[in-house]
Design a protein around this motif. Structure first.
Motif, PDB file in Angstrom:
ATOM      1  N   VAL A 362       0.909  -1.164  -0.026  1.00  0.00           N
ATOM      2  CA  VAL A 362      -0.149  -0.033   0.050  1.00  0.00           C
ATOM      3  C   VAL A 362       0.922   1.224  -0.081  1.00  0.00           C
ATOM      4  O   VAL A 362       0.649   2.259  -0.792  1.00  0.00           O
ATOM      5  CB  VAL A 362      -1.124   0.050   1.175  1.00  0.00           C
ATOM      6  CG1 VAL A 362      -1.795   1.454   1.272  1.00  0.00           C
ATOM      7  CG2 VAL A 362      -1.824  -1.277   1.091  1.00  0.00           C
ATOM      8  N   PHE A 363       1.994   1.186   0.783  1.00  0.00           N
ATOM      9  CA  PHE A 363       2.712   2.387   0.954  1.00  0.00           C
ATOM     10  C   PHE A 363       3.896   2.652  -0.332  1.00  0.00           C
ATOM     11  O   PHE A 363       4.014   3.752  -0.538  1.00  0.00           O
ATOM     12  CB  PHE A 363       3.568   2.401   2.416  1.00  0.00           C
ATOM     13  CG  PHE A 363       2.678   2.773   3.457  1.00  0.00           C
ATOM     14  CD1 PHE A 363       1.330   3.017   3.435  1.00  0.00           C
ATOM     15  CD2 PHE A 363       3.120   2.464   4.832  1.00  0.00           C
ATOM     16  CE1 PHE A 363       0.461   3.214   4.453  1.00  0.00           C
ATOM     17  CE2 PHE A 363       2.690   2.766   5.870  1.00  0.00           C
ATOM     18  CZ  PHE A 363       1.217   3.166   5.920  1.00  0.00           C
ATOM     19  N   ALA A 364       4.395   1.488  -0.838  1.00  0.00           N
ATOM     20  CA  ALA A 364       5.300   1.542  -1.673  1.00  0.00           C
ATOM     21  C   ALA A 364       4.828   2.492  -3.009  1.00  0.00           C
ATOM     22  O   ALA A 364       5.769   3.194  -3.375  1.00  0.00           O
ATOM     23  CB  ALA A 364       5.933   0.504  -2.078  1.00  0.00           C
ATOM     24  N   PRO A 365       3.742   2.334  -3.602  1.00  0.00           N
ATOM     25  CA  PRO A 365       3.332   3.167  -4.831  1.00  0.00           C
ATOM     26  C   PRO A 365       3.517   4.585  -4.265  1.00  0.00           C
ATOM     27  O   PRO A 365       3.545   5.521  -4.954  1.00  0.00           O
ATOM     28  CB  PRO A 365       1.899   2.379  -5.159  1.00  0.00           C
ATOM     29  CG  PRO A 365       1.932   1.029  -4.246  1.00  0.00           C
ATOM     30  CD  PRO A 365       2.860   1.357  -3.240  1.00  0.00           C
ATOM     31  N   ILE A 366       2.807   4.948  -3.221  1.00  0.00           N
ATOM     32  CA  ILE A 366       2.907   6.330  -2.782  1.00  0.00           C
ATOM     33  C   ILE A 366       4.218   6.852  -2.782  1.00  0.00           C
ATOM     34  O   ILE A 366       4.193   7.958  -3.230  1.00  0.00           O
ATOM     35  CB  ILE A 366       2.260   6.351  -1.307  1.00  0.00           C
ATOM     36  CG1 ILE A 366       0.655   5.872  -1.424  1.00  0.00           C
ATOM     37  CG2 ILE A 366       2.136   7.992  -0.852  1.00  0.00           C
ATOM     38  CD1 ILE A 366      -0.026   5.556   0.138  1.00  0.00           C
ATOM     39  N   VAL A 367       5.074   6.361  -2.138  1.00  0.00           N
ATOM     40  CA  VAL A 367       6.657   6.720  -2.038  1.00  0.00           C
ATOM     41  C   VAL A 367       6.967   6.793  -3.543  1.00  0.00           C
ATOM     42  O   VAL A 367       7.923   7.707  -3.615  1.00  0.00           O
ATOM     43  CB  VAL A 367       7.328   5.884  -0.969  1.00  0.00           C
ATOM     44  CG1 VAL A 367       8.955   6.386  -1.154  1.00  0.00           C
ATOM     45  CG2 VAL A 367       6.893   6.097   0.351  1.00  0.00           C
ATOM     46  N   GLY A 368       6.902   5.800  -4.181  1.00  0.00           N
ATOM     47  CA  GLY A 368       7.417   5.955  -5.671  1.00  0.00           C
ATOM     48  C   GLY A 368       7.094   7.160  -6.405  1.00  0.00           C
ATOM     49  O   GLY A 368       7.694   7.477  -7.416  1.00  0.00           O
ATOM     50  N   LEU A 369       5.851   7.930  -6.096  1.00  0.00           N
ATOM     51  CA  LEU A 369       5.341   9.063  -6.930  1.00  0.00           C
ATOM     52  C   LEU A 369       5.919  10.271  -6.141  1.00  0.00           C
ATOM     53  O   LEU A 369       5.657  11.351  -6.420  1.00  0.00           O
ATOM     54  CB  LEU A 369       3.902   9.060  -6.810  1.00  0.00           C
ATOM     55  CG  LEU A 369       3.160   7.867  -7.603  1.00  0.00           C
ATOM     56  CD1 LEU A 369       1.747   8.080  -7.166  1.00  0.00           C
ATOM     57  CD2 LEU A 369       3.443   7.973  -9.097  1.00  0.00           C
ATOM     58  N   LEU A 370       6.656  10.112  -5.054  1.00  0.00           N
ATOM     59  CA  LEU A 370       7.226  11.320  -4.295  1.00  0.00           C
ATOM     60  C   LEU A 370       8.278  12.079  -4.872  1.00  0.00           C
ATOM     61  O   LEU A 370       9.099  11.175  -5.522  1.00  0.00           O
ATOM     62  CB  LEU A 370       7.159  11.147  -2.771  1.00  0.00           C
ATOM     63  CG  LEU A 370       6.134  10.702  -2.021  1.00  0.00           C
ATOM     64  CD1 LEU A 370       6.532  10.347  -0.324  1.00  0.00           C
ATOM     65  CD2 LEU A 370       5.110  11.576  -1.909  1.00  0.00           C
ATOM     66  N   ASP A 371       8.532  13.349  -4.852  1.00  0.00           N
ATOM     67  CA  ASP A 371       9.740  14.019  -5.248  1.00  0.00           C
ATOM     68  C   ASP A 371      10.400  14.599  -4.323  1.00  0.00           C
ATOM     69  O   ASP A 371       9.819  15.385  -3.628  1.00  0.00           O
ATOM     70  CB  ASP A 371       9.425  15.017  -6.513  1.00  0.00           C
ATOM     71  CG  ASP A 371      10.516  15.521  -6.740  1.00  0.00           C
ATOM     72  OD1 ASP A 371      11.640  15.163  -6.778  1.00  0.00           O
ATOM     73  OD2 ASP A 371      10.136  16.494  -7.718  1.00  0.00           O
ATOM     74  N   PHE A 372      11.560  13.997  -3.996  1.00  0.00           N
ATOM     75  CA  PHE A 372      12.657  14.654  -2.834  1.00  0.00           C
ATOM     76  C   PHE A 372      13.574  15.597  -3.451  1.00  0.00           C
ATOM     77  O   PHE A 372      14.538  15.790  -2.781  1.00  0.00           O
ATOM     78  CB  PHE A 372      13.049  13.511  -2.002  1.00  0.00           C
ATOM     79  CG  PHE A 372      12.229  12.938  -1.344  1.00  0.00           C
ATOM     80  CD1 PHE A 372      11.691  13.043   0.053  1.00  0.00           C
ATOM     81  CD2 PHE A 372      11.476  11.530  -1.797  1.00  0.00           C
ATOM     82  CE1 PHE A 372      10.760  12.449   0.744  1.00  0.00           C
ATOM     83  CE2 PHE A 372      10.740  10.776  -0.934  1.00  0.00           C
ATOM     84  CZ  PHE A 372      10.372  11.341   0.270  1.00  0.00           C
ATOM     85  N   GLU A 373      13.264  16.179  -4.661  1.00  0.00           N
ATOM     86  CA  GLU A 373      14.169  17.121  -5.194  1.00  0.00           C
ATOM     87  C   GLU A 373      15.501  16.895  -5.242  1.00  0.00           C
ATOM     88  O   GLU A 373      16.518  17.570  -4.958  1.00  0.00           O
ATOM     89  CB  GLU A 373      14.126  18.473  -4.466  1.00  0.00           C
ATOM     90  CG  GLU A 373      12.580  19.152  -4.408  1.00  0.00           C
ATOM     91  CD  GLU A 373      12.276  20.170  -3.518  1.00  0.00           C
ATOM     92  OE1 GLU A 373      13.452  20.816  -3.030  1.00  0.00           O
ATOM     93  OE2 GLU A 373      11.193  20.965  -3.639  1.00  0.00           O
TER      94      GLU A 373
END
Length: 456
Positions: A362-373
């Motif tokens: 559940v969490f991994a796809p959410i993190v995969g879309l994040l941008d940490f610049e």
């Protein structure tokens, strides 16, 4: 605003899971039962199709049963159980005690180093903690060690096997996230040894500042003469180092897949038992029985978790989680810290198996879309997150009320070791684990440098 109870079925699934896990029923039955029950409710409320029950079966047989990666799990279990019987750990601890007898906290440092070496040969936490409790705790108490320090050292060092490769948890993570298990193994090496180094620094500092907590070992103990010392060190260190080279070396050199290397490890552990004259029919029978039972328990949980996660997703659980996180209004860093906080909190109540199988997809796809610049390359985002979760899950073994390492230690410890001392002892090590997690968050290359160096 209209209220539809079926919209909250995913939330109710987790509420039911939290309640029923305290019922004493097997985790696999709880997971599978809740999944099927809410699937039936979904049919009644017309939000889940009856034909989807067949999809659960196809996922079990098409995913878990046919997964070649998961073949490594029972083989690593066999390897760890056989090593427990081979006498390798006993010889290693004895040698480390002698080598570090003049160092403050030498016995506790020896236990930590032994836990690190054994972690690199087996990922069976129960076996490691029980083995080190039986071997080291009586000696530590006899030497006058502080009960909290002794308990905390054994529990923390015994759980390193879930992070340092070869690790069953990393094998399962690789299968869940469709990541190369070899990449996960490489990424976990530095964070795993970093945690071990932090433990060693804490024990050495504490023992130096307060020598009463860890009295030194008498100088007269140990082999007499340099030749006897060298023979003892060779006998103690060469077998586990050879096994580590066989298992991890064959993976990292590209000679074997993790699945094939697990078979090599199981064979190597059996050879060590033969060389140490510890292998007989009774030992082989016990190792096979314990490996089969542990493997069956794990795969039964996989089946239950597959049913739970499929129904959860089908009922819109993924969307609900994403909507909730978006409503928080946090940026990428805020979301990451919330997810890490959730994993840490769940560790108080759930085992790593449930957290990994339910939360990670559940969490991994959410993190995969994040941008940490630019802090983490986008291609490495899921790998980095998996290692963060793995480091975070170290705490799940130590945090009460369901820290399994605490139960393992208490179950075989002498009566003088009180549960209060165990709880006091693990607090500093949980803090150290959180510090280790923070370092991997701040410096992603601790996890990403080795796989990027060797796999690109």
């Amino acid at each position: 605003m209209e209220f539809y109870i079926e919209d909250y079925f995913p939330v109710l699934m987790f509420v039911a899971l939290a309640l029923l896990l305290f019922s004493g029923l097997p985790v696999a039955i709880v997971l599978g039962g809740i999944g099927l029950a809410f699937g039936a409710l979904g049919v009644i409320f017309d939000v889940f199709s009856p034909i989807e029950f067949f999809n659960i079966i196809s996922r079990i047989f098409g995913g878990i049963v046919e997964s070649l990666v998961l073949v490594a799990v029972p083989m690593f279990i066999f390897m760890g159980t056989m090593l427990e019987k081979s006498g390798v750990a006993k010889d290693l601890l004895q040698a480390l005690q002698v080598l570090l007898r003049r160092v403050p906290g030498g016995l506790a440092l020896s236990v930590t180093l032994m836990g690190t070496v054994m972690a690199a040969t087996t990922g069976i936490i129960g076996a490691s903690v029980v083995m080190m409790t039986l071997l080291a705790l009586p000696v530590m108490l006899q030497r006058g060690y502080s009960h909290p320090l002794a308990a905390g050292t054994i529990c923390a060092s015994g759980t390193l096997g879930i992070l340092i490769p070869p690790s069953i948890m990393l094998v399962i993570m690789g299968d869940l996230l469709a990541i190369s298990v070899g990449s996960l193994f490489l990424a976990a090496i530095v964070p795993g040894f970093l945690l071990s180094a932090i433990y060693l620094a804490y024990i050495a500092t504490t023992s130096t500042l307060n020598p009463q907590l860890a009295p030194p070992m008498p100088d007269e103990e140990g082999p007499e003469g340099t030749t006897a010392l060298l023979i003892m060190v060779a006998r103690s260190f060469i077998p586990p180092i050879l096994l580590i080279m066989l298992v991890l070396g064959s993976i990292f050199a590209g000679w074997a897949t993790p699945t094939e290397a697990s078979g090599v490890g199981a064979f190597g552990a059996t050879l060590l038992a033969i060389f140490n004259r510890r292998l007989n029919f009774a030992v082989l029978k016990e190792v096979c029985e314990r490996s089969a039972l542990t493997g069956a328990m794990l795969f039964f949980i996989f089946v239950g978790a597959t049913a739970f996660s499929y129904v959860f997703r089908s009922l819109g659980g993924d969307d609900l989680v994403i909507d909730f996180i978006e409503q928080l209004g946090f940026g990428p860093w805020g979301i990451l810290f919330v997810l890490m906080g959730v994993v840490f909190f769940l560790g108080f109540f759930f085992d790593w198996i449930e957290i990994t199988l339910i939360v990670l997809p559940v969490f991994a796809p959410i993190v995969g879309l994040l941008d940490f610049e630019g802090h983490v390359p986008q291609k490495d985002m899921v790998l980095w997150f998996a290692i963060l979760v793995a480091v975070n899950l170290q705490t799940s073994f130590l945090t009460p009320p369901f820290g399994f390492a605490l139960f393992y230690l208490k179950g075989v410890a002498p009566r003088e070791m009180k549960i209060q001392s165990i709880y006091r002892g693990i607090v500093p090590f949980v803090i150290l684990q959180v510090i280790g997690l923070g370092l991997v968050i701040l410096f992603p290359q601790l996890a990403l440098w080795l796989p990027n160096l060797l796999l690109e």
